[in-house]
Design an enzyme around this catalytic site. Structure first.
Site: not given
Ligand code: HAS
Ligand code: CU
Length: 551
Positions: A376-377
Site C-alpha cells: 500500500h505505501f
Molecule cells: Fe495509508 C497504512 C488508510 C492514503 C501511506 N498508509 C499506511 C502506511 C503508510 C501509508 C506509510 O486505515 C503504513 C504505516 C505503517 O508503517 O504501519 N491510507 C489510508 C486511507 C488513505 C490512505 C483511507 N496512505 C495514504 C497515502 C499515503 C499512505 C496518501 C502516503 C502518501 N493507510 C490506511 C490505513 C493504514 C494505512 C488504515 C493502516 C493499516 C494497518 O493495518 O496498519 C486515503 O487517503 C486514500 C484516499 C484516496 C483515494 C484515491 C483517489 C484517487 C485520486 C487520483 C485520481 C487519478 C486521476 C488521474 C485524476 C480514494 C485522487 C487520471 C487517471 C486516469 C487513469 C485517467
C-alpha cells in the site's frame, strides 16, 4: 485569484535555500534506495547481507531516509520555492529563519543516521517502543522536527507579508496550500515530539525505567497518519496548480482546491487509531469514531480526482477534443512534466482503494501487519507522491539553477517513470497479493522459513526482488537526471509553471482563508477524538517499579 505571470523567477537567494534541501533529499534517495534493493534481495532468499549487517538495520535506514528525510527535505525545498514564486521573495529575516531550520534539520538527520548506521538505532522508521535506540537517535529526530517547524515558519512569514500587503484578497493558491501543509505538520508533530521528549528520550537516558507502550504508539499514530498527508499535499499542490499550466489548461476551481486542503487539515489528524485497530487498550467505540473520520478524509481525495479529470477534459475541449474521451489524446504525453505525475495519479486509484480497505475495520483484520500494508505505501508514497516529486524536479531544479530541461533529459525522465511503474507493478503488486496470503511485513527471509506457508510465499518474494531490482535502475536514472539538471544542463530559463483559474470559475470566498476558524475546528476535532481514550489509557496504565504510573 491573483494572476501570476509565467516570467516570475524564484529569487536566486531563495533558490539556494531550496536547492540545499534538494541536495539532502536526493542523497537520502540514493542511500535509502540502495537499502531497498538489498532488502528485496535478502527476502528472495538468494542473498546474505555482508559483514554481519542486520536486515532490520538496513530496513531502518531505508524507512528513515526515504520515509522521513527524503520527504521532509524535498517538501520544505519545494514549499520555499512555491511561496517565493507566488507570494514574493523571502525577506532577509524569513530567509535566515529558513536557513536555521535547514541546518537544525540537517544536524538532526546526521545524528540519527549515524546511530542507525552504527547499529545503535535498529528500531525501524516508526521507532516503536519497547525497541530502544541510542538517545542520540531520539535527540536527532527531535532536531529534525524542530528544524522543520522553523523552516515552515519562514514560509508562513512570507505568506503573512503578502496578506498584509494585499488586504481582503485571497492569498496566492500555491502559497495558501504550502501554509496549510505547514500548519498540518506543526499540529501533528506535537504528538511525536511529546512521545520522544517525555517518553523515549528520558527512557533511553535511563531517567525512567519504563514507558507505557500504548501511550507511545498513540502519540506516534496521532502524528503518523497526518504524516502521510504532509507527504501527499505537495503532490496535490503540483496536480492542482502546476499541471493545468503544463497541459495548457486552467485551474478548474480555486475554491475547490482550497476546500480540499482545508478538509485535509480538519480530518487528517483525529484518525490515528486506524493504525491501531487491532490493539487492545483502546475502547472500540473510539476506534469506530476514528474510522468514520478516516472515511471523511477520503472525500478531499475524491474531490481531487474529480478536479483533475475536469481539468484534463476542459483543457482538451478547449483544443477541440470531440467525443467522450477525445481530450485524452490532447494531453502532452511527451512532456515528462505532465506524464510522470500523471502516472503517479493513475497509481493513486488502486493505492487509495487499498487505503479504504485498510480503514475498513473488518478487512483490516486480514491485512494488518502483513506485507499488503507495505505494498500500500509503496503505491501511495513511493509511486503517487515520489513520482510527482520527480515530475516537479524536472522543471524546478533547472528553474532554480538557471538551466534548461533538455529534450534528452525529458526523454530519460519518461523512460525513468515507466521503469519505475513496471518495477512497482512487480513489487507492490506481489506485496499486496502475498499479504492476502498472510505473509507478515517487516520480515527477512529467514523468519519466513519457519512458516508452513513459506513455499507458497516464495514466488511472490522473487517477484519483489525482480521489482526491487528494476526500481533500483529507476533510482540510478533519476539520480543521473537530477545531477544533470543541477550541474550540467545548458544555462537557460526554465518556467516555474503556475496555473490560472478558469474565466468562468466562481470568485474565491474569503472564509476559506479564515485561519482562526479552520485551525480552531481542527483542534476541536482532535480533542473530541482523543481526550477520553487518552485519559482512559493513563488511568489504566500499569504502575512502574518506582511505584508511580508509567507514562
Ligand atoms: Fe495509508 C497504512 C488508510 C492514503 C501511506 N498508509 C499506511 C502506511 C503508510 C501509508 C506509510 O486505515 C503504513 C504505516 C505503517 O508503517 O504501519 N491510507 C489510508 C486511507 C488513505 C490512505 C483511507 N496512505 C495514504 C497515502 C499515503 C499512505 C496518501 C502516503 C502518501 N493507510 C490506511 C490505513 C493504514 C494505512 C488504515 C493502516 C493499516 C494497518 O493495518 O496498519 C486515503 O487517503 C486514500 C484516499 C484516496 C483515494 C484515491 C483517489 C484517487 C485520486 C487520483 C485520481 C487519478 C486521476 C488521474 C485524476 C480514494 C485522487 C487520471 C487517471 C486516469 C487513469 C485517467
Ligand atoms: Cu493512516
Amino acid at each position: 485569484m491573483p494572476s501570476i505571470n509565467s516570467t516570475i523567477k524564484v529569487d536566486s537567494r531563495d533558490a539556494k535555500l531550496s536547492m540545499a534541501h534538494f541536495y539532502v533529499a536526493f542523497a537520502a534517495l540514493a542511500i535509502g534506495g540502495l537499502m531497498g534493493l538489498l532488502q528485496t534481495l535478502v527476502r528472495s532468499g538468494k542473498f546474505e547481507l555482508p559483514g554481519g549487517i542486520g536486515y532490520y538495520q538496513v530496513l531502518t535506514v531505508h524507512g528513515v531516509l526515504l520515509g522521513l528525510v527524503l520527504t521532509t527535505f524535498f517538501i520544505m525545498g519545494f514549499q520555499h520555492a512555491a511561496v517565493s514564486r507566488t507570494a514574493g521573495t523571502h525577506s532577509d529575516k524569513a530567509r535566515l529563519t529558513g536557513w536555521i531550520g535547514f541546518w537544525v534539520m540537517t544536524l538532526g538527520t546526521v545524528m540519527a543516521a549515524a546511530m542507525v548506521l552504527m547499529n545503535k538505532a535498529t528500531v525501524l522508521y516508526t521507532f516503536y517502543a519497547p525497541l530502544q535506540a541510542h538517545w542520540i537517535f531520539y535527540l536527532g529526530l527531535t532536531f529534525v522536527v524542530v528544524g522543520s517547524w522553523i523552516d515552515g515558519i519562514a514560509q508562513i512569514m512570507t505568506y503573512a507579508k503578502w496578506k498584509k500587503n494585499n488586504p481582503g484578497k485571497p492569498g496566492p493558491l500555491l502559497s495558501f496550500m504550502a501554509v496549510i501543509n505547514t500548519v498540518l505538520w506543526i499540529i501533528c508533530t506535537i504528538g511525536v515530539a511529546a512521545e520522544v521528549l517525555f517518553q523515549l528520550l528520558p527512557w533511553s537516558l535511563g531517567l525512567i525505567d519504563r514507558v507505557d507502550v500504548l501511550v507511545s504508539r498513540t502519540l506516534f499514530w496521532y502524528f503518523g497518519h497526518p504524516l502521510v498527508y504532509f507527504w501527499l499535499l505537495p503532490a496535490y499542490m503540483a496536480w492542482y496548480v502546476v499541471i493545468p499550466k503544463v497541459i495548457g489548461g486552467k485551474i478548474f476551481s480555486d475554491s475547490l482546491a482550497r476546500l480540499s486542503f482545508i478538509l485535509f487539515l480538519l480530518f487528517s489528524i483525529p484518525v490515528g487509531f486506524h493504525h491501531q485497530l487491532t490493539e487492545p487498550g483502546i475502547d472500540p467505540a473510539w476506534k469506530f469514531i476514528q474510522v468514520i473520520l478516516t472515511f471523511l478524509v477520503i472525500i478531499p481525495s475524491l474531490m481531487t480526482a474529480f478536479a483533475m479529470f475536469a481539468t484534463f477534459e476542459s483543457a482538451g475541449r478547449a483544443k477541440g477534443a470531440k467525443g467522450m474521451f477525445g481530450w485524452v489524446k490532447k494531453l502532452p504525453w511527451n512532456d515528462a512534466r505532465f506524464t510522470v505525475p500523471f502516472i503517479g495519479m493513475a497509481a493513486f486509484i488502486p493505492a487509495g482503494a487499498g487505503g479504504i480497505i485498510n480503514a475498513s475495520n473488518q478487512m483490516d483484520q486480514v491485512v494488518h501487519n502483513t506485507i499488503w500494508i507495505t505494498g500500500h505505501f509503496h503505491l501511495t508514497l513511493a509511486t503517487s507522491v515520489v513520482l510527482t516529486f520527480f515530475g516537479i524536479s524536472y522543471w524546478l531544479i533547472p528553474h532554480l539553477t538557471g538551466r534548461k530541461l533538455t529534450k534528452k533529459m525529458n526523454k530519460l525522465a519518461l523512460i525513468q517513470a515507466w521503469v519505475w511503474f513496471i518495477g512497482m507493478a512487480f513489487m507492490s503488486g506481489s506485496m499486496h497479493a502475498e499479504g492476502l496470503l498472510g505473509a507478515p511485513r517487516r520480515s527477512a527471509f529467514s523468519t519466513y522459513m519457519g512458516a508452513k506457508q513459506a513455499a507458497e510465499w516464495i514466488p511472490y518474494q522473487i517477484a519483489q526482488a525482480v521489482g526491487g531490482t528494476i526500481l533500483f535502475i529507476g533510482i540510478i536514472l533519476i539520480l543521473i537526471i537530477f545531477i544533470n539538471l543541477a550541474f550540467f544542463a545548458p544555462k537557460g530559463e526554465e518556467e516555474f509553471p503556475v496555473g490560472e483559474q478558469a474565466e468562468n470559475a466562481e470568485a474565491t470566498p474569503m472564509v476559506l482563508e479564515n485561519w482562526k476558524l479552520w485551525i480552531g475546528i481542527s483542534i476541536v476535532l482532535i480533542l473530541f477524538a482523543y481526550t477520553i481514550p487518552f485519559i482512559d489509557m493513563i488511568q489504566n496504565a500499569p504502575i512502574g517499579s518506582k511505584g508511580f504510573k508509567t507514562w
